[in-house]
Design an enzyme around this catalytic site. Sequence first.
Site, PDB file in Angstrom:
ATOM      1  N   LYS A 139       2.001   1.980  16.819  1.00 49.64           N
ATOM      2  CA  LYS A 139       3.226   1.799  16.041  1.00 49.64           C
ATOM      3  C   LYS A 139       3.438   2.970  15.092  1.00 49.64           C
ATOM      4  O   LYS A 139       4.563   3.449  14.910  1.00 49.64           O
ATOM      5  CB  LYS A 139       3.140   0.495  15.236  1.00 49.64           C
ATOM      6  N   GLN A 140       2.358   3.446  14.469  1.00 45.67           N
ATOM      7  CA  GLN A 140       2.444   4.456  13.418  1.00 45.67           C
ATOM      8  C   GLN A 140       1.086   5.141  13.285  1.00 45.67           C
ATOM      9  O   GLN A 140       0.101   4.685  13.857  1.00 45.67           O
ATOM     10  CB  GLN A 140       2.855   3.801  12.104  1.00 45.67           C
ATOM     11  N   GLU A 166      -0.288  -1.562  13.109  1.00 47.56           N
ATOM     12  CA  GLU A 166      -0.272  -3.024  13.137  1.00 47.56           C
ATOM     13  C   GLU A 166      -0.069  -3.610  14.526  1.00 47.56           C
ATOM     14  O   GLU A 166      -0.017  -4.840  14.674  1.00 47.56           O
ATOM     15  CB  GLU A 166       0.823  -3.526  12.187  1.00 47.56           C
ATOM     16  N   TRP A 223       0.827  -1.202   0.000  1.00 48.69           N
ATOM     17  CA  TRP A 223       0.000   0.000   0.000  1.00 48.69           C
ATOM     18  C   TRP A 223       0.861   1.251   0.000  1.00 48.69           C
ATOM     19  O   TRP A 223       0.388   2.342  -0.340  1.00 48.69           O
ATOM     20  CB  TRP A 223      -0.941  -0.013   1.201  1.00 48.69           C
ATOM     21  N   ASP A 224       2.148   1.096   0.391  1.00 50.65           N
ATOM     22  CA  ASP A 224       3.077   2.224   0.391  1.00 50.65           C
ATOM     23  C   ASP A 224       3.088   2.931  -0.962  1.00 50.65           C
ATOM     24  O   ASP A 224       3.285   4.151  -1.040  1.00 50.65           O
ATOM     25  CB  ASP A 224       4.512   1.742   0.650  1.00 50.65           C
TER      26      ASP A 224
END
Length: 770
Positions: free
Chosen positions: A610-611, A497, A357-358
């Site tokens: 995480k992000q 995640e 998906w990046d």
Amino acid sequence: MIRDRFSENLRNDMSTDEWLICQDEYDPQENLKNESLFALSNGYLGIRGSFEEGTKITLPYLYVNGVFDKSETFMRELAALPNWLGIRLYVEKELIGIENCEIMEFSRVLDMKHAVLSKQYVLKDRKGRITKIEGRRFVSRNNVHRMAIELFVTPVNYEGIIEVENIIDGTIINFYDAPRFKVKHMYLTANEKLGEHGVYMESATRDRHLHVGCGCVLEAYRGEEKIMRNRMFNAFGEQAVEFGDFTAAEGETIRLVKYVSMYTERECPTYALHTTIKEEVDRFSEDGFEAELEKHSKVYDNMWEEADVRFEGDPELNRAVRFNIFHLMSTGNETDDRVSVGAKLLTGEEYGGHAFWDIELFMLPFFSYVFPQMAQNMENYRYHLLDAARDNAKKNGYKGAQYPWESADDGTEQCPDWTIEPDGTCYRCYVAVYEHHVTADVAYGIYDYVRITKDMDFLYGRGAEILTETARFWASRCEYIAEKDRYEINQVTGPDEWHEPVNNNLYTNYFARWNLRYVMALIRKMKEEKPEAYAALVEKTGLKDEELTFWEEVQSKIYLPRKEGTNLLEQFEGYFQLKDVVIDQYDENDWPIRPAILNTCKKQETQILKQPDVVLLLHLLGEEFEPELMKENYDYYEKRTLHGSSLSPSIYSVMGLKVGDDSRAYRYLKRAAFIDLLNLQKNTREGIHAANAGGVWQTIVFGFAGVSIDKDGILSVKPNMPKEWSSLSFRLHYDNAWLEIHTDGENNAAVKRLEGNPVQVKINGTTEEV
């Protein structure tokens, strides 16, 4: 100046310091990191920055984009191919190499302006003989099947015979330094002389028997005279070696040139590989190293005309930004729409060269604005794999098309079901099972690509077909909860995640709704304004009116969790009931320190992320949210994000600027820009962080320059310059126009049209035509 370390043989062609990444000393423990940093790619292939003579610690990988293989591994991954770098020099059987001699001088330099890797070192062997070696290599962007190495060899205090080996190494295996995971993806089909001179090696992938050929010739020159003698070819197992020698006087410089060519059977028939490569090497040798290097450098000059970002006030940061842009643009392919850009580009083996998906969210905006042909190819790559996405949805019990979490060459899901730990234990990997937002990200990528490029032919053709199938997927993925009269998406994972799986992840639910709404609006428009394209879409997809009615119901009732009575969006249902842990300590680099409670408590039991998840949603669909809501959510989630992913810093930088956290935004930019150069995440050895590179560009262009496309489809520039910069300049393609944008330290901006038709732009709120 860095180039002053080199002789006139190289100095005159080398760029100024602002374009150079320099390694000042040799430390074998840093080899793998530097091999990633100094990798060279030309869109067709990439080769890591290994040393020609070989070192003990090395991952000397060469990849051709799109050459994947599975064999005994969990997934199809980029196959490490026979490596053509090998050149070994001997004096009286003593190898003249950095690990065999005393290093008296050492420099290695990546010239980003011209995509050339140069080196200079002076070595003393155990008998006191001193040899100076200078050299450079490039993989041609002018002719992607040509690569070359040039060495200048000078015996400083001795004279005599110098022996040479020209090597293609077919023993290379993936995960060379990981005993548990080692695998060889290629088997040898030919190891022979290229022609009268030179070596040729041909190998094939083990699963599908795709043939790859490589041939090379090594010449030695005294002036223009070829002086290589006593040539002798040997096939040593899976190594092709041609021996030769030459004599040199004390202080005399001899020039060596290795001319290399590679093809796969995708470009020519298998039976023609050897002859095609020999003819290419012959032409290359006749044209000469300098002629091809000049053409290659001119291509990069033109690419930098498109891609360069220049700002005054922080030269080290500017160089780091260029480094990220260099690797990103070097991997994009303007001619082949059946390959894409992997998460580690062509610089390392982590993630197997897969597309994630990046691409759509972090890399595609750069390519759409700077290299729109490359962007179109990336979109076509997704279209070519649409049938595989349809099969993936069907396999998982859904309708439409479900794009895989990890995509290689055939579009099947390549995310492994199991992960092996270093101690040999296995655990189930659920990423592909739960992280379904990739399908909406693909849809968003089409939307973003089209609004930048105005490529309506793609939108009404291939794009509409993809979008229709993604809408179908979401309509089937949503679950109707009768007692609540709403649709939910349960057992799902969002971008964060560390919470896997959850129910009703806001990012996923919101993008499912957005996907359905966008597609329904597009279909209505096509039906009214493009009836022929609409008819073709219906014929290809079997779209029915009752489907649109159902999609309307689903999108209107998708559950979007939030904290009742507040502006706080809830990352997923039940998130606010988790332990409320915040980050309140930072290290010397102003980076968050892992809260002590995580030593006794699982991450998924806390609100630590995480992000960015909600914050990423706000970044992508910011026009749908009020500024006050965006600021409150940024403030809340920023305190709870540990930035365990390289994707994280750039998003918080852009969003920090949007909500007024300017100083933190600049620190986030520096963190992102130097992630690989300073090995901040301790994994640069695995390859360059491609999505982060795209995020760095977005931070500057969307963040500090304030570039956006407003709700009326007009390009807007509203700078928010950091106090450290006095100016910022870059170029964009937008709506078939090529624009140069300049901002100053006072947040003034000017837009100049370089090519194309006049366009409307909005500068600090005022609309004008340029």
